[in-house]
Structures are given as C-alpha cells and as structure tokens.
Design an enzyme around this catalytic site. Structure first.
Site, PDB file in Angstrom:
ATOM      1  N   ASN A 181       0.853  -1.187   0.000  1.00  0.00           N
ATOM      2  CA  ASN A 181       0.000   0.000   0.000  1.00  0.00           C
ATOM      3  C   ASN A 181       0.889   1.237   0.000  1.00  0.00           C
ATOM      4  OD1 ASN A 181       0.602   0.792   2.855  1.00  0.00           O
ATOM      5  ND2 ASN A 181      -0.242  -1.252   3.178  1.00  0.00           N
ATOM      6  N   ALA A 222       1.233   1.227  11.694  1.00  0.00           N
ATOM      7  CA  ALA A 222       1.512   0.535  10.426  1.00  0.00           C
ATOM      8  C   ALA A 222       0.245   0.371   9.586  1.00  0.00           C
ATOM      9  CB  ALA A 222       2.125  -0.832  10.700  1.00  0.00           C
ATOM     10  N   ASP A 257      -4.448  -6.246   5.019  1.00  0.00           N
ATOM     11  CA  ASP A 257      -5.568  -6.992   5.619  1.00  0.00           C
ATOM     12  C   ASP A 257      -5.644  -8.402   5.039  1.00  0.00           C
ATOM     13  OD1 ASP A 257      -6.469  -4.982   7.323  1.00  0.00           O
ATOM     14  OD2 ASP A 257      -7.574  -3.986   5.708  1.00  0.00           O
ATOM     15  N   LYS A 277       8.450 -16.915 -10.658  1.00  0.00           N
ATOM     16  CA  LYS A 277       7.805 -15.742 -11.238  1.00  0.00           C
ATOM     17  C   LYS A 277       6.590 -16.157 -12.077  1.00  0.00           C
ATOM     18  CE  LYS A 277       8.842 -11.775 -14.069  1.00  0.00           C
ATOM     19  NZ  LYS A 277       9.657 -11.314 -15.177  1.00  0.00           N
ATOM     20  N   ASP A 324      -5.077  -9.584  12.831  1.00  0.00           N
ATOM     21  CA  ASP A 324      -5.134  -8.178  13.219  1.00  0.00           C
ATOM     22  C   ASP A 324      -4.242  -7.988  14.448  1.00  0.00           C
ATOM     23  OD1 ASP A 324      -5.838  -5.667  14.321  1.00  0.00           O
ATOM     24  OD2 ASP A 324      -7.702  -5.717  13.182  1.00  0.00           O
ATOM     25  N   ILE A 325      -3.101  -7.346  14.248  1.00  0.00           N
ATOM     26  CA  ILE A 325      -2.102  -7.207  15.316  1.00  0.00           C
ATOM     27  C   ILE A 325      -2.662  -6.361  16.461  1.00  0.00           C
ATOM     28  CG2 ILE A 325       0.235  -6.392  15.847  1.00  0.00           C
ATOM     29  CD1 ILE A 325       0.781  -6.672  12.755  1.00  0.00           C
ATOM     30  N   PHE A 331      -4.581   3.443  14.770  1.00  0.00           N
ATOM     31  CA  PHE A 331      -4.737   4.486  13.768  1.00  0.00           C
ATOM     32  C   PHE A 331      -5.859   4.072  12.826  1.00  0.00           C
ATOM     33  CE2 PHE A 331      -1.558   7.962  13.401  1.00  0.00           C
ATOM     34  CZ  PHE A 331      -0.999   7.806  14.651  1.00  0.00           C
ATOM     35  N   LYS A 341     -14.046   1.678  15.671  1.00  0.00           N
ATOM     36  CA  LYS A 341     -12.780   0.948  15.817  1.00  0.00           C
ATOM     37  C   LYS A 341     -12.380   0.870  17.283  1.00  0.00           C
ATOM     38  CE  LYS A 341     -11.033   1.052  11.633  1.00  0.00           C
ATOM     39  NZ  LYS A 341     -10.463   1.607  10.450  1.00  0.00           N
ATOM     40  N   LYS A 384     -12.466  -2.930  18.645  1.00  0.00           N
ATOM     41  CA  LYS A 384     -11.211  -3.631  18.938  1.00  0.00           C
ATOM     42  C   LYS A 384     -10.826  -3.504  20.414  1.00  0.00           C
ATOM     43  CE  LYS A 384      -9.125  -3.125  14.309  1.00  0.00           C
ATOM     44  NZ  LYS A 384      -7.870  -3.081  13.544  1.00  0.00           N
TER      45      LYS A 384
HETATM   46  N1  CTP Z   1      -3.880  -3.112  12.094  1.00  0.00           N
HETATM   47  C1  CTP Z   1      -3.127  -4.122  12.635  1.00  0.00           C
HETATM   48  N2  CTP Z   1      -3.085  -5.348  12.046  1.00  0.00           N
HETATM   49  C2  CTP Z   1      -3.769  -5.609  10.924  1.00  0.00           C
HETATM   50  C3  CTP Z   1      -4.559  -4.584  10.353  1.00  0.00           C
HETATM   51  C4  CTP Z   1      -4.587  -3.349  10.955  1.00  0.00           C
HETATM   52  O1  CTP Z   1      -2.467  -3.888  13.651  1.00  0.00           O
HETATM   53  N3  CTP Z   1      -3.690  -6.808  10.379  1.00  0.00           N
HETATM   54  C5  CTP Z   1      -3.944  -1.821  12.770  1.00  0.00           C
HETATM   55  C6  CTP Z   1      -3.301  -0.676  12.028  1.00  0.00           C
HETATM   56  O2  CTP Z   1      -1.934  -0.524  12.374  1.00  0.00           O
HETATM   57  C7  CTP Z   1      -4.123   0.509  12.486  1.00  0.00           C
HETATM   58  C8  CTP Z   1      -5.496  -0.073  12.659  1.00  0.00           C
HETATM   59  O3  CTP Z   1      -5.303  -1.469  12.871  1.00  0.00           O
HETATM   60  O4  CTP Z   1      -3.715   0.975  13.755  1.00  0.00           O
HETATM   61  C9  CTP Z   1      -6.349   0.106  11.460  1.00  0.00           C
HETATM   62  O5  CTP Z   1      -7.545  -0.544  11.717  1.00  0.00           O
HETATM   63  P1  CTP Z   1      -8.295  -1.402  10.602  1.00  0.00           P
HETATM   64  O6  CTP Z   1      -9.596  -1.778  11.187  1.00  0.00           O
HETATM   65  O7  CTP Z   1      -7.458  -2.466  10.057  1.00  0.00           O
HETATM   66  O8  CTP Z   1      -8.419  -0.308   9.509  1.00  0.00           O
HETATM   67  P2  CTP Z   1      -8.857  -0.599   8.094  1.00  0.00           P
HETATM   68  O9  CTP Z   1      -8.034  -1.666   7.462  1.00  0.00           O
HETATM   69  O10 CTP Z   1      -8.829   0.719   7.429  1.00  0.00           O
HETATM   70  O11 CTP Z   1     -10.281  -1.175   8.389  1.00  0.00           O
HETATM   71  P3  CTP Z   1     -11.569  -0.992   7.549  1.00  0.00           P
HETATM   72  O12 CTP Z   1     -11.164  -1.445   6.195  1.00  0.00           O
HETATM   73  O13 CTP Z   1     -12.539  -1.846   8.253  1.00  0.00           O
HETATM   74  O14 CTP Z   1     -11.864   0.456   7.662  1.00  0.00           O
END
Ligand code: CTP
Length: 404
Positions: free
Chosen positions: A214, A279, A283, A293, A310-311, A327, A341, A345
């Site tokens: 990303n 970070a 997802d 390749k 999800d960390i 974030f 959120k 979470k």
């Molecule tokens: N995060 C994480 N581990 C993941 C995904 C996200 O720790 N596998 C953390 C990011 O570092 C950030 C937050 O989760 O602090 C973002 O939340 P998230 O719900 O993942 O945001 P989006 O991906 O934008 O969710 P959505 O698509 O539902 O809006």
C-alpha cells in the site's frame, strides 16, 4: 554542539569489521567535549590495533580484566565508577549474548556489570545474525533492563549481503550519548516508559519478484517514534519496508510481511506499557505465493487471498494489555468509524485521519488527526508530521497517566 565538558565516555569496542569505524567515533566524541577511555575485547584487537585508539583518545587502552597498572588491580571497577556513559560500538552478537547472560570473564563484560552509568549499545553484525531470534531476544531483554540501543542501519554489508545490521553513523551515536549525559534534560512525559510501535507498510509476496502493498511511507509512524523518544520513552519500532533512516535512540525491528510484523510485536508486547499501531498492515495475504515468477500466459489472473491476523486487536485482547492506540485512515465518516474501531477492537485510543485528500495522509509532509477515546476526543490541527506527532504523544501520555 558539545556533549558536556566533563562527560566521561567509556567506549567498549567488540569484535566485528565495523570496529574500523570506532576510532572516528572516538574523534567525534572528543570534538564534542568528552573524555574517552577505550576498552577492547580480544576479538576487537584482531580488527584494529589498540595503538590506534591510544592515539585518537589520548589515553591508554584497556584490554585486560586483571590489569596490574590499575589502582588495586581492579580496572573494571575503576572504569565503571569513572564512566558517565558506557558505549558499546560496535556491539557484536556474541557480546550482546554475554551481556544478557551476565558473564564477567573479560574486562568489557565485567565493566558493564559493575557500572551504574547508562549503557548504550550500537549493534553491528551480519543481517541474519541480527534477525536471529536469539539475538532479538537478547536485545529485547537488555532493553527491558534499561540498556539503550541505537541502530543498526540497514544496507549493504561487508559480507556482500544486504539487510539490517550496519553500525549506525557516529553522528547518531553522538546524539544518543548526548541524550544520556549527566544532567541531560529529560522532557519526561513518558520517562522510563517502554513504547512498542508498528510503522510503515507490509509486503505480501505474490511471487519472488512481486508484492501486494500500500502507499504508506512510514513517515507519520517514524515521527511518532521520535516524539516518544523525545518524551523520554524507550521505544521499540517494528517497521515494515520504508525508505526512511532509522530514528536515533530507539530499537528498530525490521520486518517485511504482516505475519512477520505480528510475530515481532507478540515477541515484544509483554514488556510494553504502551502500544501504538501506526503501520498500514495488509488486511489480506496470498493464500499460496508462487515459488517462481508468474508468467503472463492467461488473459486474466486470479489471486486468492486470505485475511491476515489483526495485530492491534490481538494486543488489545491480551489479558493485561498495554495502553493501546490504533490508527484509522478513512475517506469519509471519520469520527463515526474511529469510534467504531475504538469499541470494536477494545482500544484505549484511536487517532484517525482522512486520506485521499491532497496534501495530507500517505506520504505527505503534513497531516491532521481526530483523536478519540472513551469519554473524550480532541482534534489535532493540520501541522508538519513531527509537530503533530509531538502533540499526539503529549495526549497519549496524558491519557496513559489518567488510566493509572
Ligand atoms: N492493524 C493491525 N493489524 C492488521 C490490520 C490493521 O495492527 N492486520 C492496525 C493498524 O496498524 C491501524 C489499525 O489497525 O492501527 C487500522 O484498523 P483497521 O480496522 O485495520 O483499519 P482498516 O483496514 O482501514 O479497516 P476498515 O477497512 O474496516 O476500515
């Protein structure tokens, strides 16, 4: 800028090719007003002669635990008392292991055990040795005991490979010493607090040459890490691939994939009092990355993805979680999604920003944040990321202290 006219720096040089950079460090420390006494391990002497350090430090070089020249023959105690700061540069994997285990069979390790002065290590080694779980575990134990760490940098290595493990530049070591000198100002909002952070993007491999990623640059996360350091925190930064230089005075654990970031965070989190997840973690990751390749045989290509862990949610769900800050990057309904959120979470705080607008968000120099917590919220106005990070850290420190 001088460190202090009276700072006594005891520099321990351990065995590694980066030892050749240590004489320059001595020169820089002396230019900054420090008195420097050098201790060398036996392995270090295979790379640089003690005479070189004697010439640049203007002092005898210490190599033996049992030193007949030392008053009462206890060189390690004399040096331990004399030092305002003990710097280990380069710090080899072996020396970090010995320091962790508390060995004292040579002057360098005995001195580290005997001193009450702050100890700063600047690791330098082959990147695989650095990434080895044993070395990472040793470092995290040392950091949890209050040892300070600067670097290492990533890049081309003497062994011909590339990765994290290069000794940081003397300037960075000098700044770290400056922060540890007696009477150094500790701004203190997070003095002594261990902050664990994630920053940057992750790379999810499609095949050996392609990745899913990303547009995160890591700039906001690195700015927050610097601000936490400046507030007196001990910071461990788990970073995905970025083009940014490692911030000074903190420990960077470099990772590539979401799974590696998860593992690195879980290895550290038990020691952390605050966790800040900046970070942009993928997802989804490839169900089965190709070993070779992928060739363009077909009209269309379908990739099968599965969710990553999800960390942030995993940290918040721990039995005794640290103060946990997430974030949120949104393109609309900022506050509503941020609150969802927060509660969804089980977080202590969410810092949300609008992305997809010109001049803010990913890779921009400026940003603005809406910060929400249970029972409150605050807008942090548009500002350069460094200033905004400082404001965010002040708010985090307030809420962290309020939680008790
Ligand atoms: N995060 C994480 N581990 C993941 C995904 C996200 O720790 N596998 C953390 C990011 O570092 C950030 C937050 O989760 O602090 C973002 O939340 P998230 O719900 O993942 O945001 P989006 O991906 O934008 O969710 P959505 O698509 O539902 O809006």
């Amino acid at each position: 800028m001088t460190v202090s006219n009276t700072s006594h720096v005891c520099l321990i040089v351990t065995g590694g090719i980066a030892a050749y950079k240590a004489p320059d460090l001595v020169r820089r420390l002396r230019e900054a007003g420090c008195e420097v006494k050098v201790v060398m391990t036996r392995a270090a002497q295979a790379f640089v002669r003690p005479l070189t350090f004697q010439a640049v430090s203007g002092q005898p070089v210490h190599t033996d635990l049992l030193d007949p020249a030392a008053e009462a023959a206890m060189g390690h105690i004399e040096l331990a008392r004399w030092a305002d700061v003990v710097v280990v540069a380069p710090a080899s994997a072996d020396f970090l292991a010995r320091l962790t285990a508390g060995f004292a069979e040579d002057l360098a390790s005995a001195l580290c055990l005997a001193t009450t002065a702050p100890v700063l290590v600047a690791p330098a080694m082959n990147h695989r040795m650095w990434m080895h779980p044993a070395t990472q575990h040793n470092l995290s134990t040392l950091v949890s005991r209050g040892v300070h760490c600067v670097g290492p940098d990533a890049g081309a290595q003497a062994c011909g490979e590339t990765g994290p493990g290069r000794l940081v530049e003397p300037d960075q070591i000098l700044s770290a010493v400056r922060a540890l000198r007696p009477g150094a100002e500790t701004p203190g909002a997070l003095a002594g607090v261990h902050v664990l952070m994630t920053a940057g993007p992750t790379y999810e491999p499609i095949d050996p040459v392609r990745v899913l990623t990303n547009r995160s640059s890591g700039k906001m996360g690195y700015a927050v890490a610097r601000a936490a350091c400046a507030a007196g925190a001990r910071v461990t930064l788990v970073s995905g691939p970025t083009a940014l230089a490692a911030p000074e005075n903190l420990r960077v654990v470099s990772v590539v994939t979401a799974a590696e970031m998860y593992a690195a965070v879980m290895a550290e989190v038990a020691n952390a009092e605050i966790f800040i997840a900046t970070a942009a973690v993928a997802d989804y990751t490839l169900e089965a990355p190709a070993d070779h390749k992928v060739k363009k045989h077909t009209e269309t290509l379908t990739l099968t993805l599965r969710p990553t862990q999800d960390i942030l949610a995993a940290v918040a769900a721990r039995p005794m979680p640290p103060f946990t800050v997430g974030f949120a990057a949104e393109t609309q309904h900022l506050l509503e999604y941020a609150r969802a959120k927060l509660t969804g979470k089980g977080l202590d705080m969410v810092a949300a920003n609008l992305v997809g607008q010109p001049g803010t968000g990913f890779d921009a120099e400026e940003n603005e944040l809406q910060v929400v917590w249970l029972g409150g919220e605050q807008a942090l106005a548009r500002a350069p990321k460094a200033g905004l990070a400082h404001a965010l850290i002040t708010l985090i420190a307030e809420r962290y202290r309020a939680r008790g």
